[in-house]
Design a protein around this motif. Sequence first.
Motif, PDB file in Angstrom:
ATOM      1  N   MET A 100       2.783   6.232   3.128  1.00 32.88           N
ATOM      2  CA  MET A 100       3.371   4.401   3.259  1.00 32.88           C
ATOM      3  C   MET A 100       3.932   3.897   2.722  1.00 32.88           C
ATOM      4  O   MET A 100       3.998   4.014   1.394  1.00 32.88           O
ATOM      5  N   ASN A 101       4.540   3.178   3.378  1.00 35.22           N
ATOM      6  CA  ASN A 101       6.359   2.198   2.859  1.00 35.22           C
ATOM      7  C   ASN A 101       5.433   1.052   2.934  1.00 35.22           C
ATOM      8  O   ASN A 101       4.735   0.457   3.570  1.00 35.22           O
ATOM      9  N   LYS A 102       6.605   0.610   2.198  1.00 30.65           N
ATOM     10  CA  LYS A 102       6.331  -1.552   2.083  1.00 30.65           C
ATOM     11  C   LYS A 102       6.170  -2.040   3.983  1.00 30.65           C
ATOM     12  O   LYS A 102       5.989  -2.442   4.513  1.00 30.65           O
ATOM     13  N   THR A 103       7.434  -1.328   4.344  1.00 28.20           N
ATOM     14  CA  THR A 103       7.674  -1.657   6.185  1.00 28.20           C
ATOM     15  C   THR A 103       6.363  -1.718   6.669  1.00 28.20           C
ATOM     16  O   THR A 103       5.728  -2.328   7.709  1.00 28.20           O
ATOM     17  N   GLU A 104       6.111   0.291   6.924  1.00 26.92           N
ATOM     18  CA  GLU A 104       4.631   0.520   7.533  1.00 26.92           C
ATOM     19  C   GLU A 104       3.198  -0.273   7.258  1.00 26.92           C
ATOM     20  O   GLU A 104       2.712  -0.803   8.274  1.00 26.92           O
ATOM     21  N   LEU A 105       3.115  -1.175   5.837  1.00 27.39           N
ATOM     22  CA  LEU A 105       2.412  -1.602   5.372  1.00 27.39           C
ATOM     23  C   LEU A 105       2.156  -3.227   5.515  1.00 27.39           C
ATOM     24  O   LEU A 105       1.200  -3.569   6.101  1.00 27.39           O
ATOM     25  N   VAL A 106       3.550  -3.649   6.458  1.00 25.64           N
ATOM     26  CA  VAL A 106       3.649  -5.141   6.706  1.00 25.64           C
ATOM     27  C   VAL A 106       3.482  -4.775   7.796  1.00 25.64           C
ATOM     28  O   VAL A 106       2.162  -5.761   8.139  1.00 25.64           O
ATOM     29  N   ASP A 107       3.397  -3.329   8.820  1.00 23.89           N
ATOM     30  CA  ASP A 107       3.186  -3.583  10.351  1.00 23.89           C
ATOM     31  C   ASP A 107       1.368  -3.737   9.946  1.00 23.89           C
ATOM     32  O   ASP A 107       0.798  -4.447  11.147  1.00 23.89           O
ATOM     33  N   ALA A 108       1.516  -2.920   9.749  1.00 21.56           N
ATOM     34  CA  ALA A 108      -0.071  -2.565   9.660  1.00 21.56           C
ATOM     35  C   ALA A 108      -1.420  -4.552   9.066  1.00 21.56           C
ATOM     36  O   ALA A 108      -2.254  -4.507   9.633  1.00 21.56           O
ATOM     37  N   ILE A 109      -0.826  -4.734   7.724  1.00 23.10           N
ATOM     38  CA  ILE A 109      -0.883  -6.203   7.847  1.00 23.10           C
ATOM     39  C   ILE A 109      -0.916  -6.977   8.839  1.00 23.10           C
ATOM     40  O   ILE A 109      -1.945  -7.644   9.522  1.00 23.10           O
ATOM     41  N   ALA A 110       0.203  -6.903   9.680  1.00 20.02           N
ATOM     42  CA  ALA A 110       0.263  -7.856  11.246  1.00 20.02           C
ATOM     43  C   ALA A 110      -0.643  -7.353  11.426  1.00 20.02           C
ATOM     44  O   ALA A 110      -0.431  -8.365  12.636  1.00 20.02           O
ATOM     45  N   ALA A 111      -0.885  -6.609  12.039  1.00 16.69           N
ATOM     46  CA  ALA A 111      -1.284  -5.411  13.358  1.00 16.69           C
ATOM     47  C   ALA A 111      -2.997  -6.149  13.254  1.00 16.69           C
ATOM     48  O   ALA A 111      -4.092  -6.804  13.391  1.00 16.69           O
ATOM     49  N   GLU A 112      -3.547  -5.857  11.643  1.00 15.85           N
ATOM     50  CA  GLU A 112      -4.864  -5.893  10.979  1.00 15.85           C
ATOM     51  C   GLU A 112      -5.593  -7.331  11.374  1.00 15.85           C
ATOM     52  O   GLU A 112      -6.375  -7.961  11.746  1.00 15.85           O
ATOM     53  N   CYS A 113      -4.540  -8.247  11.285  1.00 19.55           N
ATOM     54  CA  CYS A 113      -4.200  -9.428  10.529  1.00 19.55           C
ATOM     55  C   CYS A 113      -4.257 -10.553  11.702  1.00 19.55           C
ATOM     56  O   CYS A 113      -4.372 -11.869  11.606  1.00 19.55           O
ATOM     57  N   ASP A 114      -3.585 -10.366  13.259  1.00 16.38           N
ATOM     58  CA  ASP A 114      -2.771 -10.667  13.979  1.00 16.38           C
ATOM     59  C   ASP A 114      -1.807 -12.200  12.980  1.00 16.38           C
ATOM     60  O   ASP A 114      -1.790 -13.030  13.751  1.00 16.38           O
ATOM     61  N   LEU A 115      -1.008 -11.114  12.187  1.00 18.27           N
ATOM     62  CA  LEU A 115       0.015 -12.334  12.039  1.00 18.27           C
ATOM     63  C   LEU A 115       0.972 -11.387  12.237  1.00 18.27           C
ATOM     64  O   LEU A 115       1.579 -10.514  13.052  1.00 18.27           O
ATOM     65  N   SER A 116       2.195 -12.860  12.209  1.00 16.49           N
ATOM     66  CA  SER A 116       3.804 -11.880  12.488  1.00 16.49           C
ATOM     67  C   SER A 116       4.187 -11.190  11.971  1.00 16.49           C
ATOM     68  O   SER A 116       3.948 -11.079  10.232  1.00 16.49           O
ATOM     69  N   LYS A 117       4.921 -10.490  11.162  1.00 20.48           N
ATOM     70  CA  LYS A 117       4.673  -9.394  10.712  1.00 20.48           C
ATOM     71  C   LYS A 117       6.158 -10.603   9.674  1.00 20.48           C
ATOM     72  O   LYS A 117       6.072  -9.876   8.327  1.00 20.48           O
ATOM     73  N   THR A 118       6.565 -11.458  10.168  1.00 19.33           N
ATOM     74  CA  THR A 118       7.297 -12.035   9.106  1.00 19.33           C
ATOM     75  C   THR A 118       5.671 -13.170   8.065  1.00 19.33           C
ATOM     76  O   THR A 118       6.166 -12.811   6.716  1.00 19.33           O
ATOM     77  N   ALA A 119       5.413 -13.375   8.507  1.00 17.65           N
ATOM     78  CA  ALA A 119       4.021 -14.141   7.879  1.00 17.65           C
ATOM     79  C   ALA A 119       3.692 -12.697   7.190  1.00 17.65           C
ATOM     80  O   ALA A 119       2.873 -13.406   5.485  1.00 17.65           O
ATOM     81  N   ALA A 120       3.317 -11.185   6.926  1.00 17.81           N
ATOM     82  CA  ALA A 120       2.503 -10.263   6.899  1.00 17.81           C
ATOM     83  C   ALA A 120       3.363 -10.429   5.403  1.00 17.81           C
ATOM     84  O   ALA A 120       3.020  -9.737   4.308  1.00 17.81           O
TER      85      ALA A 120
END
Length: 91
Positions: free
Chosen positions: A1-21
């Motif tokens: 998993m790279n940083k972009t994939e981690l940001v996507d996972a955080i955004a999805a799990e926490c119901d945040l925008s990708k920018t906020a994540a």
Amino acid sequence: MNKTELVDAIAAECDLSKTAAQRALDSVISNIVKAVAEGKTVQLVGFGSFGSGTRAERTGRNPRTGEEIKIAAAKTVKFSAGKAFKDAVNG
């Protein structure tokens, strides 16, 4: 998993925008780096601890020529995984 994939996972799990994540992840990383650079230890219970250490000056050898060289002392970064993290990895 790279940083972009981690940001996507955080955004999805926490119901945040990708920018906020992205901003949240960058903030966490930046604050860990800042604290460790100041000589502090960052302990995340269940995950692990980040800290700094020192490596003494030592004599090494140039693999190409075989000549002895001095390797300067340096600060290092240490990470110790927490019990919950180790248990999750070990099943």
